[in-house]
Design a protein around this motif. Structure first.
Motif, PDB file in Angstrom:
ATOM      1  N   GLN A 106       0.845  -1.185   0.000  1.00  0.00           N
ATOM      2  CA  GLN A 106       0.000   0.000   0.000  1.00  0.00           C
ATOM      3  C   GLN A 106       0.883   1.239   0.000  1.00  0.00           C
ATOM      4  OE1 GLN A 106      -3.105   0.239  -0.390  1.00  0.00           O
ATOM      5  NE2 GLN A 106      -4.190  -1.526   0.440  1.00  0.00           N
ATOM      6  N   VAL A 107       0.424   2.289  -0.673  1.00  0.00           N
ATOM      7  CA  VAL A 107       1.155   3.555  -0.613  1.00  0.00           C
ATOM      8  C   VAL A 107       1.109   4.064   0.826  1.00  0.00           C
ATOM      9  CG1 VAL A 107       1.251   5.942  -1.413  1.00  0.00           C
ATOM     10  CG2 VAL A 107       0.596   4.108  -2.992  1.00  0.00           C
ATOM     11  N   GLN A 108       2.268   4.314   1.403  1.00  0.00           N
ATOM     12  CA  GLN A 108       2.346   4.718   2.804  1.00  0.00           C
ATOM     13  C   GLN A 108       2.696   6.201   2.924  1.00  0.00           C
ATOM     14  OE1 GLN A 108       4.717   2.073   5.222  1.00  0.00           O
ATOM     15  NE2 GLN A 108       4.329   0.335   3.863  1.00  0.00           N
ATOM     16  N   VAL A 109       2.159   6.807   3.952  1.00  0.00           N
ATOM     17  CA  VAL A 109       2.452   8.206   4.241  1.00  0.00           C
ATOM     18  C   VAL A 109       3.533   8.250   5.319  1.00  0.00           C
ATOM     19  CG1 VAL A 109       1.531  10.393   5.084  1.00  0.00           C
ATOM     20  CG2 VAL A 109       0.116   8.908   3.637  1.00  0.00           C
ATOM     21  N   ILE A 110       4.623   8.923   5.039  1.00  0.00           N
ATOM     22  CA  ILE A 110       5.720   9.012   5.999  1.00  0.00           C
ATOM     23  C   ILE A 110       5.998  10.478   6.328  1.00  0.00           C
ATOM     24  CG2 ILE A 110       6.783   6.886   5.170  1.00  0.00           C
ATOM     25  CD1 ILE A 110       8.817   8.578   3.674  1.00  0.00           C
ATOM     26  N   ASN A 111       6.525  10.697   7.518  1.00  0.00           N
ATOM     27  CA  ASN A 111       6.888  12.048   7.963  1.00  0.00           C
ATOM     28  C   ASN A 111       8.320  12.354   7.550  1.00  0.00           C
ATOM     29  OD1 ASN A 111       4.379  12.490   9.309  1.00  0.00           O
ATOM     30  ND2 ASN A 111       5.102  11.218  10.997  1.00  0.00           N
ATOM     31  N   LYS A 123       4.840   7.541  -0.033  1.00  0.00           N
ATOM     32  CA  LYS A 123       6.008   6.750  -0.399  1.00  0.00           C
ATOM     33  C   LYS A 123       5.563   5.428  -0.999  1.00  0.00           C
ATOM     34  CE  LYS A 123      10.506   5.998  -0.402  1.00  0.00           C
ATOM     35  NZ  LYS A 123      11.455   6.821  -1.192  1.00  0.00           N
ATOM     36  N   GLU A 124       6.040   5.120  -2.195  1.00  0.00           N
ATOM     37  CA  GLU A 124       5.711   3.874  -2.855  1.00  0.00           C
ATOM     38  C   GLU A 124       6.916   2.940  -2.837  1.00  0.00           C
ATOM     39  OE1 GLU A 124       4.474   4.821  -6.785  1.00  0.00           O
ATOM     40  OE2 GLU A 124       2.499   5.550  -6.179  1.00  0.00           O
ATOM     41  N   VAL A 125       6.621   1.656  -2.926  1.00  0.00           N
ATOM     42  CA  VAL A 125       7.687   0.661  -3.011  1.00  0.00           C
ATOM     43  C   VAL A 125       8.186   0.592  -4.450  1.00  0.00           C
ATOM     44  CG1 VAL A 125       8.262  -1.780  -2.753  1.00  0.00           C
ATOM     45  CG2 VAL A 125       6.748  -0.675  -1.105  1.00  0.00           C
ATOM     46  N   GLN A 180       9.395 -11.668  -0.813  1.00  0.00           N
ATOM     47  CA  GLN A 180      10.172 -10.873   0.131  1.00  0.00           C
ATOM     48  C   GLN A 180       9.372  -9.663   0.598  1.00  0.00           C
ATOM     49  OE1 GLN A 180      13.364  -8.478  -1.968  1.00  0.00           O
ATOM     50  NE2 GLN A 180      12.545  -9.576  -3.752  1.00  0.00           N
ATOM     51  N   GLU A 181       9.759  -9.149   1.744  1.00  0.00           N
ATOM     52  CA  GLU A 181       9.172  -7.916   2.235  1.00  0.00           C
ATOM     53  C   GLU A 181      10.044  -6.746   1.784  1.00  0.00           C
ATOM     54  OE1 GLU A 181       8.482  -7.925   6.392  1.00  0.00           O
ATOM     55  OE2 GLU A 181       7.334  -9.809   6.377  1.00  0.00           O
ATOM     56  N   PRO A 182       9.436  -5.598   1.487  1.00  0.00           N
ATOM     57  CA  PRO A 182      10.233  -4.445   1.049  1.00  0.00           C
ATOM     58  C   PRO A 182      11.232  -4.026   2.127  1.00  0.00           C
ATOM     59  CG  PRO A 182       7.883  -4.079   0.700  1.00  0.00           C
ATOM     60  CD  PRO A 182       7.995  -5.304   1.526  1.00  0.00           C
ATOM     61  N   LYS A 183      12.422  -3.669   1.698  1.00  0.00           N
ATOM     62  CA  LYS A 183      13.444  -3.159   2.591  1.00  0.00           C
ATOM     63  C   LYS A 183      13.779  -1.737   2.164  1.00  0.00           C
ATOM     64  CE  LYS A 183      18.003  -4.223   4.505  1.00  0.00           C
ATOM     65  NZ  LYS A 183      19.172  -5.150   4.469  1.00  0.00           N
ATOM     66  N   ASP A 184      13.497  -0.794   3.042  1.00  0.00           N
ATOM     67  CA  ASP A 184      13.669   0.625   2.719  1.00  0.00           C
ATOM     68  C   ASP A 184      12.884   0.981   1.453  1.00  0.00           C
ATOM     69  OD1 ASP A 184      15.363   0.967   4.894  1.00  0.00           O
ATOM     70  OD2 ASP A 184      17.131   0.424   3.724  1.00  0.00           O
ATOM     71  N   PHE A 185      11.658   0.420   1.362  1.00  0.00           N
ATOM     72  CA  PHE A 185      10.743   0.684   0.253  1.00  0.00           C
ATOM     73  C   PHE A 185      11.318   0.210  -1.085  1.00  0.00           C
ATOM     74  CE2 PHE A 185       9.473   3.720   3.484  1.00  0.00           C
ATOM     75  CZ  PHE A 185       8.091   3.559   3.505  1.00  0.00           C
ATOM     76  N   ILE A 186      12.113  -0.847  -1.058  1.00  0.00           N
ATOM     77  CA  ILE A 186      12.701  -1.405  -2.284  1.00  0.00           C
ATOM     78  C   ILE A 186      12.595  -2.927  -2.246  1.00  0.00           C
ATOM     79  CG2 ILE A 186      14.849  -1.766  -3.569  1.00  0.00           C
ATOM     80  CD1 ILE A 186      15.723   1.007  -2.789  1.00  0.00           C
ATOM     81  N   VAL A 187      12.208  -3.525  -3.378  1.00  0.00           N
ATOM     82  CA  VAL A 187      12.282  -4.977  -3.555  1.00  0.00           C
ATOM     83  C   VAL A 187      13.260  -5.255  -4.701  1.00  0.00           C
ATOM     84  CG1 VAL A 187       9.973  -5.479  -2.693  1.00  0.00           C
ATOM     85  CG2 VAL A 187      10.282  -5.014  -5.116  1.00  0.00           C
ATOM     86  N   LYS A 188      14.001  -6.317  -4.562  1.00  0.00           N
ATOM     87  CA  LYS A 188      15.035  -6.634  -5.551  1.00  0.00           C
ATOM     88  C   LYS A 188      14.567  -7.797  -6.417  1.00  0.00           C
ATOM     89  CE  LYS A 188      19.296  -6.297  -4.398  1.00  0.00           C
ATOM     90  NZ  LYS A 188      20.648  -6.544  -3.797  1.00  0.00           N
TER      91      LYS A 188
END
Length: 280
Positions: A106-111, A123-125, A180-188
């Motif tokens: 999901q698109v997440q809202v970050i501060n 923030k998108e993955v 995998q789970e996203p790491k720092d909003f990145i998937v490889k």
């Protein structure tokens, strides 16, 4: 006309534009960040009869994963008691897994501070491919496009095969996102994701090729293909039996049998006072 512009609208939805605007006669409809999932089905002969080359030129049909189904009585699930509890548990497990995947992407809202001021941003993955993954995708894309360009039906093969390469990239990304789970909003996306996606594409692609080869199939050609299927399903069937089952008159039957024989698809052998038909 009825449903005018529908293929174009579905094509646009498939590409998930940030904003999609539809101007209707009385109002304007605006959709932000659409999620488009489409499952459709139909009778194969009817679909092939109505589809023309424009559906391929526009990029509409190449965006779909086409699967031709065949009836198999061995796989029929007969009427019986309700589903056992363990099957329900499996479905619930799958549902929970899918819900967890959705929550991760999901698109997440970050501060975040922007010029020293606290602000909230969406923030998108993002997906990144390794060099090996890019290399394999480029290798497969080159093979697909080269093969399509050398095809006798290159006008419809090129858009179809080019889109298969894009589907391969998207499918590889989905497989990487699932495992995998996203790491720092990145998937490889790695090489084995591409190879796994290619394995499935290899199974789907022949169905797209089959549709591409049957664009605009005429009524007479569908009749010929129907007779061919009957002969393949019943090797050694008599010519008289085929005529009875397909309600064929003498002259059309001769044309169909001679056409199939000259195409090298069947052989006709004398048997008593009649003839038997065998698939090649």
């Amino acid at each position: 006309t009825y449903l005018a512009g529908m293929p174009e609208a579905l094509t646009q939805l498939y590409d998930v534009p940030p904003v999609m605007i539809r101007q209707l006669s009385k109002k304007t409809i605006s959709v932000k960040r659409p999620i488009f999932i489409f499952f459709g089905g139909g009778i194969q002969d009817r679909v092939y009869e109505t589809v023309d080359e424009q559906f391929f030129f526009s990029g509409f049909l190449p965006r779909f994963l086409v699967v031709n189904g065949e009836s198999n009585i061995d796989n029929v699930r007969w009427m019986g008691p309700p589903i056992a509890n363990h099957e329900r548990d499996s479905k619930n497990t799958l549902k929970n897994d899918l819900e967890q995947i959705v929550s991760h992407y999901q698109v997440q809202v970050i501060n975040q501070k922007i010029f020293g001021v606290d602000a909230q941003i969406s923030k998108e993955v993002e997906a990144t491919l390794t060099d090996a993954a890019w290399g394999k995708i480029q290798e497969i894309e080159k093979l697909l496009v080269t093969t399509a360009n050398e095809s006798a039906q290159s006008n419809v093969a090129l858009p179809t095969f080019s889109r298969i390469a894009i589907s391969l990239l998207k499918f590889s990304t989905l497989l990487a996102a699932i495992r995998q789970e996203p790491k720092d909003f990145i998937v490889k996306v790695e090489l084995h994701d591409v190879l796994k996606a290619a394995h499935f594409i290899e199974r789907w692609a022949p169905h797209s090729v089959h549709m591409m080869s049957n664009v605009g199939t005429t009524t007479s050609e569908r009749l010929i293909q129907g007779v061919l299927r009957m002969i393949r399903n019943t090797p050694g069937i008599t010519r008289a039996e085929v005529m009875r089952r397909r309600h064929l008159q003498s002259v059309p039957a001769k044309i169909i049998f001679s056409t199939l024989e000259e195409r090298g698809l069947i052989t006709i052998k004398a048997a008593g006072r009649g003839y038997k038909l065998w698939p090649v």
